[in-house]
Design a protein around this motif. Structure first.
Motif, PDB file in Angstrom:
ATOM      1  N   ARG A  32      25.957  35.288  -2.989  1.00 18.67           N
ATOM      2  CA  ARG A  32      25.412  33.988  -3.419  1.00 18.67           C
ATOM      3  C   ARG A  32      26.191  33.383  -4.582  1.00 18.67           C
ATOM      4  NH1 ARG A  32      20.301  36.705  -5.163  1.00 18.67           N
ATOM      5  NH2 ARG A  32      19.633  35.951  -3.130  1.00 18.67           N
ATOM      6  N   ASN A  33      26.845  34.220  -5.386  1.00 20.88           N
ATOM      7  CA  ASN A  33      27.618  33.701  -6.520  1.00 20.88           C
ATOM      8  C   ASN A  33      29.094  33.489  -6.199  1.00 20.88           C
ATOM      9  OD1 ASN A  33      25.386  33.599  -8.262  1.00 20.88           O
ATOM     10  ND2 ASN A  33      25.559  35.796  -8.632  1.00 20.88           N
ATOM     11  N   THR A  34      29.484  33.770  -4.966  1.00 19.21           N
ATOM     12  CA  THR A  34      30.873  33.542  -4.555  1.00 19.21           C
ATOM     13  C   THR A  34      31.070  32.045  -4.313  1.00 19.21           C
ATOM     14  OG1 THR A  34      30.923  35.706  -3.477  1.00 19.21           O
ATOM     15  CG2 THR A  34      32.642  34.127  -2.846  1.00 19.21           C
ATOM     16  N   PRO A  35      32.021  31.421  -5.005  1.00 21.49           N
ATOM     17  CA  PRO A  35      32.242  29.987  -4.788  1.00 21.49           C
ATOM     18  C   PRO A  35      32.687  29.687  -3.353  1.00 21.49           C
ATOM     19  CG  PRO A  35      33.343  30.730  -6.790  1.00 21.49           C
ATOM     20  CD  PRO A  35      32.885  31.958  -6.060  1.00 21.49           C
ATOM     21  N   ARG A  41      29.584  15.340   1.491  1.00 20.99           N
ATOM     22  CA  ARG A  41      29.554  16.008   0.180  1.00 20.99           C
ATOM     23  C   ARG A  41      28.132  16.406  -0.189  1.00 20.99           C
ATOM     24  NH1 ARG A  41      34.124  15.400  -3.084  1.00 20.99           N
ATOM     25  NH2 ARG A  41      35.762  14.171  -2.109  1.00 20.99           N
ATOM     26  N   ALA A  42      27.186  15.500   0.043  1.00 21.25           N
ATOM     27  CA  ALA A  42      25.787  15.776  -0.286  1.00 21.25           C
ATOM     28  C   ALA A  42      25.243  16.918   0.578  1.00 21.25           C
ATOM     29  CB  ALA A  42      24.950  14.516  -0.099  1.00 21.25           C
ATOM     30  N   SER A  54      27.404  24.672  -1.322  1.00 24.13           N
ATOM     31  CA  SER A  54      28.845  24.659  -1.583  1.00 24.13           C
ATOM     32  C   SER A  54      29.108  24.252  -3.030  1.00 24.13           C
ATOM     33  CB  SER A  54      29.584  23.739  -0.616  1.00 24.13           C
ATOM     34  OG  SER A  54      29.371  22.394  -0.950  1.00 24.13           O
ATOM     35  N   ASP A  55      30.196  24.768  -3.565  1.00 27.09           N
ATOM     36  CA  ASP A  55      30.519  24.528  -4.966  1.00 27.09           C
ATOM     37  C   ASP A  55      31.445  23.341  -5.155  1.00 27.09           C
ATOM     38  OD1 ASP A  55      29.476  27.106  -6.563  1.00 27.09           O
ATOM     39  OD2 ASP A  55      30.131  27.690  -4.562  1.00 27.09           O
ATOM     40  N   GLU A  56      32.202  23.013  -4.116  1.00 28.49           N
ATOM     41  CA  GLU A  56      33.145  21.901  -4.213  1.00 28.49           C
ATOM     42  C   GLU A  56      33.508  21.448  -2.807  1.00 28.49           C
ATOM     43  OE1 GLU A  56      37.362  21.029  -6.499  1.00 28.49           O
ATOM     44  OE2 GLU A  56      36.016  22.538  -7.296  1.00 28.49           O
TER      45      GLU A  56
END
Length: 133
Positions: free
Chosen positions: A82-85, A98-99, A106-108
């Motif tokens: 869960r903390n993996t980007p 994006r939304a 997603s982080d980016e």
């Protein structure tokens, strides 16, 4: 979120059904000294993720069988990852995409086709390497 790389080589997973995109990412990231794990789609990625333990994941949105949104959601639901980007890859650069990516964790978001510079800059945004240089 930042990843501490220390002396270990950063391991990056690239999930994309396009062999051209996978190969480009493999070349760009490999030349920069990263370890690369390639996956053709979400099912392939989920089968490989436990063995490879990637530090960062690039995930295409439009893929057969299991799309990028579903893949990202499953990765983020895992306590282990869960903390993996997760950076979404798409040829579309719309606000809706994006939304929706943000909604599944997603982080980016990186638009394809990406350049070597944009890919490596995105990786550096999630590593502490830029602070050690």
């Amino acid at each position: 979120m930042s990843i501490a790389t220390g002396s270990e080589t950063l391991k990056i997973m690239v999930i994309d059904d396009s062999s051209t995109i996978r190969r480009s990412a493999e070349i760009f990231l490999g030349q920069a000294g990263y370890k690369i794990v390639l996956a053709e789609d979400g099912f392939d990625a989920l089968a490989k993720i436990n063995d490879s333990h990637p530090d960062l994941i690039f995930c295409d949105i439009l893929m057969p069988r299991l799309d990028g949104y579903q893949t990202c959601a499953l990765i983020k639901k895992s306590a282990k990852f869960r903390n993996t980007p997760v950076i979404m890859l798409s040829s579309k650069d719309g606000l809706f995409d994006r939304a929706r990516g943000a909604m599944v964790g997603s982080d980016e978001y990186l638009t394809k086709p990406f350049t070597k510079d944009s890919l490596l800059k995105t990786v550096r945004n999630y590593t502490s390497e830029e602070h050690s240089k």
